[in-house]
Scaffold this active site. Structure first.
Site, PDB file in Angstrom:
ATOM      1  NE  ARG A  51       7.574  21.259   7.481  1.00  0.00           N
ATOM      2  CZ  ARG A  51       7.723  22.392   8.132  1.00  0.00           C
ATOM      3  NH1 ARG A  51       8.910  22.774   8.509  1.00  0.00           N
ATOM      4  NH2 ARG A  51       6.696  23.162   8.420  1.00  0.00           N
ATOM      5  CE  LYS A 181      -7.656  40.727  -9.672  1.00  0.00           C
ATOM      6  NZ  LYS A 181      -8.703  40.041  -8.935  1.00  0.00           N
ATOM      7  CG  ASP A 234      -0.950  43.222   0.723  1.00  0.00           C
ATOM      8  OD1 ASP A 234      -0.424  42.106   0.521  1.00  0.00           O
ATOM      9  OD2 ASP A 234      -2.181  43.397   0.770  1.00  0.00           O
ATOM     10  CG  HIS A 239      -1.843  43.532  -6.765  1.00  0.00           C
ATOM     11  ND1 HIS A 239      -1.138  42.512  -7.344  1.00  0.00           N
ATOM     12  CD2 HIS A 239      -2.283  43.041  -5.569  1.00  0.00           C
ATOM     13  CE1 HIS A 239      -1.156  41.450  -6.536  1.00  0.00           C
ATOM     14  NE2 HIS A 239      -1.836  41.758  -5.455  1.00  0.00           N
ATOM     15  CE  LYS A 330      -5.822  43.842   3.077  1.00  0.00           C
ATOM     16  NZ  LYS A 330      -6.277  43.196   1.849  1.00  0.00           N
TER      17      LYS A 330
HETATM   18  C1  BG6 Z   1      -3.265  40.159  -2.571  1.00  0.00           C
HETATM   19  C2  BG6 Z   1      -3.049  40.922  -1.292  1.00  0.00           C
HETATM   20  O1  BG6 Z   1      -2.095  40.157  -3.335  1.00  0.00           O
HETATM   21  O2  BG6 Z   1      -4.329  40.768  -3.287  1.00  0.00           O
HETATM   22  C3  BG6 Z   1      -4.320  40.949  -0.473  1.00  0.00           C
HETATM   23  O3  BG6 Z   1      -2.011  40.315  -0.552  1.00  0.00           O
HETATM   24  C4  BG6 Z   1      -5.469  41.483  -1.285  1.00  0.00           C
HETATM   25  O4  BG6 Z   1      -4.147  41.715   0.716  1.00  0.00           O
HETATM   26  C5  BG6 Z   1      -5.573  40.752  -2.614  1.00  0.00           C
HETATM   27  O5  BG6 Z   1      -6.654  41.302  -0.528  1.00  0.00           O
HETATM   28  C6  BG6 Z   1      -6.607  41.399  -3.517  1.00  0.00           C
HETATM   29  O6  BG6 Z   1      -6.810  40.583  -4.642  1.00  0.00           O
HETATM   30  P1  BG6 Z   1      -8.225  40.520  -5.385  1.00  0.00           P
HETATM   31  O7  BG6 Z   1      -7.973  39.585  -6.523  1.00  0.00           O
HETATM   32  O8  BG6 Z   1      -9.219  40.005  -4.386  1.00  0.00           O
HETATM   33  O9  BG6 Z   1      -8.521  41.916  -5.819  1.00  0.00           O
END
Ligand code: BG6
Length: 483
Positions: A51, A181, A234, A239, A330
């Site tokens: 934008r 990764k 998340d 993941h 976390k």
């Molecule tokens: C992200 C999450 O998808 O992955 C984050 O939203 C998280 O909360 C991150 O910290 C972790 O990724 P990596 O590559 O640092 O392990």
């Protein structure tokens, strides 16, 4: 061993949201690294669209600052000015008419066209519609979408349906950066390129599997997003689920996008519904640095989890009876992602082991210090009888390959180049994402409908006590969280 460069075709890559955080931190630095590696073709165009009203020169300055800030320690910045010549910019209104004709004028015929939607998901539909209306995207274009891909099954379905109005599934690249990764892909190499593991890779020989993704960071500046998501949305739905699939899936017939994704989908569909006692949620408190989840998200009543541990069962012939324990959180004591496969103990010991025969463990370390570690029993050296001792056969991939960490491309570098190459193997298919939500939805729904609070855990610890009991009650123990 330095990674080989496989050239890609000439491309125009449009980054919607080019002034945003992801573009600054990951996309632009990733593209620059590929440029330095010699993989970006000579006339490639990277077109920023957002934008903010600015011209090419201002965008180049912005990109220069971002790349300088977020480049890795070993990155060579001497080619940065040359790289910036590949950048163009259009100010665009995702929900209006401004800028679209200008964008169309920049796109060249006869090259690969990729459109990266690095914007809020609420804008995906608007952008897709305008790309189609203005004849900017066609049947050969590719779009890249970021997580979060929905916040439940219904929203993910709606998003898939919106994108499907303008793009076929083979044009849609849904990013889960864990799949980019290097070591996550190594899971497939280790499993399917070696004869050693496959005969033992089942419930008959594997006692249980642990998957840990521990972070030392808190929610940082993303408090508002995170507090509406929590660890399950998340990290687990995407993941952790991908890691689980790669560890548990059947061998695909070929390393081909749909063959791999078909097998992952079968794992997700075979997940048993979670039992109420098989999940522990936690929230970090009282960090020495003053971190406290409730303060970090500025919501004293928050019931959102910053930690979750789950006992997952897979209902198929290979895995019935072998639990998979998943945990992520976390503000834990170390940053580590690893998978631990604990094999069953030998059925009978011929040695006088006071605590009985012990199991072998295969530890696959995803980050940091990527590598594998296999514990084996050997004889303790010296006279005085046959005593056994457990030792690690420890292999660091960096040592084995003679590479240092800087030679490992970042996940985004690989994934963007795979988009240009047209290879969807490392991207999530729509049905995969929906199946993952179908499994997590009831877990989230039960919790959101209740009143229980997450268990507090000390910032910098290994997580809540209750998570230890999840394994203790099965006579098992988590592997210690350490980097
Ligand atoms: C992200 C999450 O998808 O992955 C984050 O939203 C998280 O909360 C991150 O910290 C972790 O990724 P990596 O590559 O640092 O392990």
């Amino acid at each position: 061993m330095v990674s080989r460069i496989i050239p890609v075709d000439e491309f125009d890559l449009v980054i919607f949201g080019a002034t945003g955080d992801l573009a600054h931190r990951k996309i632009l630095p990733g593209l620059y690294r590929r440029y330095v590696a010699g993989q970006v073709p000579p006339s490639a165009q990277i077109i920023g669209a957002a934008r903010t009203k600015q011209d090419d020169a201002a965008f180049r300055l912005e990109a220069k600052a971002a790349i300088t800030e977020f480049a890795g320690k070993g990155d060579d910045l001497s080619q940065l000015d040359d790289f910036l010549n590949h950048l163009r910019y259009v100010a665009i209104d995702a929900r209006g008419t401004d800028g679209w004709d200008g964008l169309k004028a920049l796109i060249r015929p006869g090259v690969v066209h990729a459109f990266y939607f690095s914007v809020a998901p609420a804008l995906f539909g608007d952008i897709a519609q305008r790309l189609a209306d203005h004849g900017i995207a066609d049947a050969n274009s590719r779009i890249v979408v970021e997580k979060p891909f929905g916040r439940d099954l219904a929203t993910a379905r709606a998003l898939n349906a919106t994108l499907a109005q303008h793009f076929a599934e083979n044009q849609i690249y849904r990013i889960d950066h864990y799949l980019g990764k290097e070591t996550v892909q190594n899971l497939m190499a280790v499993r399917f390129a070696n004869m050693l593991f496959e005969p033992l890779w089942n419930a008959q020989y594997v006692d249980h599997v642990q998957i840990t993704v521990a972070e030392t960071v808190g929610v940082g500046g993303r408090g508002e997003y995170y507090d509406h998501s929590g660890a399950i949305r998340d990290m687990v739905q995407n993941h952790m689920m991908q890691l689980l699939c790669l560890i548990a899936m059947e061998p695909p017939y070929h390393f081909d996008p749909d063959a791999v994704r078909d097998e992952k989908l079968k794992v997700i569909r075979a997940l048993e519904p979670l039992l109420p006692g098989d999940i522990v949620r936690g929230q970090y408190r009282d960090g020495v640095d003053g971190s406290d989840y409730l303060k970090d998200v500025d919501n004293p009543d928050s019931r959102t989890e910053s930690y979750v541990a789950l006992k997952v069962r897979i209902a198929n012939w290979r895995w019935s009876g072998t639990p998979f324990y998943l945990r992520t959180g976390k503000k834990l004591r170390a940053r580590t992602s690893e998978i631990v496969v604990t094999f069953k103990a030998p059925p009978h010991s011929i040695f006088d082991e006071s605590d009985g025969p012990r199991s072998n463990q295969l530890v696959i370390k995803l980050q940091p210090n990527e590598g594998m570690d296999l514990t084996v029993m050997i004889k303790e050296p010296g006279p005085g009888g046959m005593r056994l001792v457990q030792v690690p056969l420890d292999m660091s991939f960096a040592d084995a390959l003679g590479a240092n960490g800087t030679d490992m491309p970042d996940a985004y570098e690989r994934l963007i180049m795979d988009v240009i190459r047209g290879n969807q193997t490392l991207f999530m298919r729509g049905d995969e994402v929906e199946a993952a939500w179908a499994w997590t939805d009831p877990i989230i729904g039960d919790w959101e409908g209740g009143t229980k609070r997450p268990e507090p855990y000390d910032a910098g610890s290994s997580g809540p006590e209750e998570a230890l009991r999840l394994l203790h009650r099965d006579n098992r123990r988590w592997r210690e969280i350490r980097s």
